[in-house]
Write an enzyme that holds these catalytic residues in place. Structure first.
Site, mmCIF file in Angstrom:
data_model
loop_
_atom_site.group_PDB
_atom_site.id
_atom_site.type_symbol
_atom_site.label_atom_id
_atom_site.label_comp_id
_atom_site.label_asym_id
_atom_site.label_seq_id
_atom_site.Cartn_x
_atom_site.Cartn_y
_atom_site.Cartn_z
ATOM 1 N N PHE A 24 4.047 -2.702 -3.888
ATOM 2 C CA PHE A 24 2.858 -2.435 -4.692
ATOM 3 C C PHE A 24 3.084 -1.371 -5.760
ATOM 4 O O PHE A 24 2.159 -1.010 -6.462
ATOM 5 C CB PHE A 24 1.699 -1.994 -3.793
ATOM 6 N N ASP A 130 -0.102 -0.279 8.280
ATOM 7 C CA ASP A 130 1.299 -0.364 7.863
ATOM 8 C C ASP A 130 2.048 0.872 8.343
ATOM 9 O O ASP A 130 2.848 1.458 7.623
ATOM 10 C CB ASP A 130 1.405 -0.497 6.342
#
EC number: 2.7.11.1
Length: 709
Positions: A24, A130
């Site tokens: 990202f 995560d």
């Protein structure tokens, strides 16, 4: 990556170097114009704007010492930039790959930090989703103490109360099985945390399918393998809960060790529990800190020193030689809003937030101003200039719910206020103070005031408040030993005061209680002082391991010969079966048929005898029954009757101390002690009782009870 076009926000950062890359965005290390090092995460315009907003929202919300701190965000050329705290040690994954498997003590030390961070985000109803060794960052790998920060909240999601998530996200090998079923909750982060522990102990990433092979780990440390297995259990309902991890054999066995890679951040365990630091912030948001805990996390209470040894009390207990140079450097560095060196980082942990627990009611007047602890979460410093004029008032407040300390500065620019005496009323505050929520925000002038206030709280005020008082210890039958809130030991005799400083271990005897008339304690007397100190510190440790909901401290107790013999062998075995804190809690009017209910004190391991607790304690000198007192105690005080009602309204001691019932409030008492001050001290029956009034209150209530009968 260049610093961007001139005049842009990005151009204000220097020395940009790429240090990481993910799905990202790209992460760079950079340097502000003032020299502060930061991390900048660049998120491309292809990323979901919803996800970007969620990450920013989450990072702004989270404030914890083990979570990467968010500073600010800005947008340029369609790309989003997040400015965050820089962790120069890199990721835990890279560290383990380079160094190999961690030893158990270091692994537990890191695990405990991560548990604190995960518990915090769970309390905020947030799932990380995560949590992997690649998203755990080391603040500084060169330091002997490893501090880790949980970062990368790009996949974090907010859960409603008792809610679940239903999106498959995460790092392979660290994903809990139920995530693939798209119905999971906070237990998924526990699984990922177990995978991080597995990586620390084995150097390997967990397999993407099926449970990890723990055979080699079982041979090395069965308890470690057992914990990993319980944390990574495929059935979320049978998986160990986050709060249970610290109680496992593996963690408990390593919690007390202090190896170079695992020792705690603070100099002692109490400081570690009670002084979690705030970090610098660029938008008024500061790092999280755990709620303050003092020994056994007890409610605040304080006792002013009961005698006239003011000169010896106010001697600083913190070495100026060792502390002042560090503080000067911190003031200089922080005034430039830069992140300090490791030494300054450690000092920042000690001074922010200020400890105020159990110091409420304390006041100190110096030529530089007046220091007052208004509540257990609020203190003030009325700064005085030449001419005895108040320049400004510094008010420090700690919010135990939001876990934030705020410094308010009230400037007296619109009115003239003269400095007041120690016991005078508080000065009225202004309506529009300037507020600061982190140490790095304080300007130089306010920083100086804050440092003076913090030092006064630690070196003087905390040295006045007794945490544990042992009356008539066997080593000194004619004295009273007190373990103070700052860790000093004070043994009070009728005509002298022995003080053992925690800061340097020095022991001196102050003749007549004056600082300029002291002598060093040596020989047999020094050995006795060390015995008393060891007993009280061990007792404090025993109390700190008890249920934090029990109201223990401050504690006052007396012990006779039988109990003292036991006490010398095992401090934890002599705790009175009913509370010895005669001055701390209410005692109702109890009829002869009712039993006195014990308050907030542990029950001894073995009964002392078959006799009732109160009669045995009175025989041994342990006063535990508020409605009974030895006859010798009552005879020390002269009672006075109200000529109109015929009720006992006061008692007076031979040294002219006087305690009387208030006529305005039924449960209020008024105490005067001419040896200390001519002013009156008012207190409620269930409030803080001046120590020199404690025994008098016992006698007065017994007199009143007998008169009623």
């Amino acid at each position: 990556m260049s610093g961007g076009k001139s005049g842009t926000k990005l151009s204000s950062f220097q020395n940009l170097q790429q240090i990481g890359q993910g799905g990202f965005g790209v992460v760079y290390s950079a340097q502000r114009e003032n020299g502060e090092k930061v991390a900048i995460k660049k998120i491309g315009n292809a990323a979901s704007q919803t996800r970007i907003k969620e990450e920013i929202k989450t990072m702004k919300l989270l404030r914890h010492r083990n979570i990467v701190q968010f500073y600010e965000t800005f947008f340029e050329n369609g790309e989003t930039y997040l400015v965050m705290e820089l962790c120069e040690g890199g990721s835990l994954m890279d560290y383990v790959k380079q160094k190999g498997p961690l030893d158990d003590s270091t692994a537990v030390h890191i695990l405990r930090q991560l548990i604190a961070a995960v518990k915090y985000i769970h309390d905020e109803n947030i799932l990380h989703r995560d949590l992997s060794a690649g998203n755990v960052f080391i603040k500084d790998a060169t330091k002997s103490t490893i501090t880790v920060k949980l970062g990368d909240f790009g996949l974090a999601t907010n859960l409603g109360q008792h809610g679940t998530a239903c999106t498959i996200v995460g790092t392979p090998g660290f994903i809990a099985p139920q995530v693939f079923g798209q119905n999971y909750d906070q237990a998924a982060d526990v699984y990922s945390l177990g995978a991080v522990l597995y990586t620390m102990l084995t150097k390997h990433t967990p397999p993407t399918k099926g449970p990890p092979n723990l055979e080699s780990l079982k041979k090395r440390n069965p308890s470690a393998a057992d914990l990993v297995e319980r944390m990574m259990h495929t059935d979320a309902r049978r998986r160990i809960q986050l709060k249970e991890i610290v109680m496992t054999d593996y963690v408990k066995a390593k919690m007390g060790e202090a190896t170079p890679g695992s020792r705690e951040h603070s100099r002692d365990s109490r400081s570690q529990r009670s002084r979690e630091p705030f970090r610098s912030s660029r938008d008024g948001i500061s790092l999280e800190r755990r709620p303050p805990a003092r020994s056994s996390s007890q409610p605040v209470n304080s006792r002013r020193d009961p005698d006239g040894y003011r000169a010896a009390h106010e001697m600083p207990t913190t070495s100026r030689t060792s502390v002042e140079p560090d503080r000067a450097r911190v003031r200089h560095r922080l005034s430039a809003r830069g992140i300090g060196s490791s030494q300054e980082d450690d000092l920042r942990q000690q001074i922010w937030p200020i400890r105020m627990e159990r110091l409420v009611g304390q006041r100190v007047r110096t030529p530089g101003g007046r220091y007052i602890v208004e509540m257990n979460t609020r203190c003030r410093f009325e700064v005085v200039s030449k001419g005895n004029i108040v320049l400004r008032i510094l008010v420090v407040e700690y919010d135990p719910h939001l876990l934030i300390q705020t410094v308010y500065v009230h400037k007296m620019s619109n009115r003239v206020e003269h400095a007041r005496n120690e016991t005078d009323d508080l000065i009225e505050l202004t309506r529009s103070p300037i507020s600061y929520t982190s140490l790095s925000q304080l300007p130089k002038e306010v920083m100086n005031d804050y440092m003076r206030l913090e030092k006064m709280m630690v070196s003087t005020i905390a040295s006045r408040v007794a945490k544990i008082t042992h009356r008539r210890p066997s080593q000194f039958p004619d004295a009273s030993a007190q373990l103070m809130e700052n860790g000093d030991l004070r043994i009070r005799f009728p005509n002298s005061l022995i003080v053992r400083r925690k800061s340097n271990g020095e022991v001196h005897n102050y003749i007549d209680g004056f600082a300029n008339n002291k002598e060093e304690v040596r020989g047999l007397q020094l050995s006795k002082v060390r015995e008393v100190y060891a007993c009280l510190t061990q007792l404090e440790q025993c109390l700190s391991r008890m249920n934090p909901t029990m109201k223990i401290l401050p504690m006052v107790f007396s012990a006779g010969p039988d109990i003292v013999a036991t006490y010398n062998n095992s401090p934890s075995s002599i705790l009175p079966s009913t509370s010895s804190q005669a001055s701390r809690f209410p005692f109702s009017e109890i009829s002869s048929s009712q039993q006195l209910v014990p308050h907030s004190a542990p029950i001894p391991n073995k009964p002392l005898s078959s006799r009732t607790t109160s009669s045995l304690n009175v025989r041994n000198g342990v006063s535990s029954d508020e409605n009974t007192a030895p006859a010798a105690t009552r005879q020390k005080y002269k009672a006075r009757l109200d000529p109109v009602t015929g009720r006992i309204v006061s008692v007076q001691a031979e040294d002219n101390r006087k305690l009387r019932c208030s006529t305005s409030k039924p449960d209020q008492f008024i105490f005067t002690d001419p040896s200390i001050s001519s002013s009156e001290q008012r207190f409620m029956r269930n409030g803080r009782v001046p120590e020199r009034a404690s025994e008098m209150l016992h006698a007065l209530l017994v007199y009143m009870k007998k008169k009623q009968n």
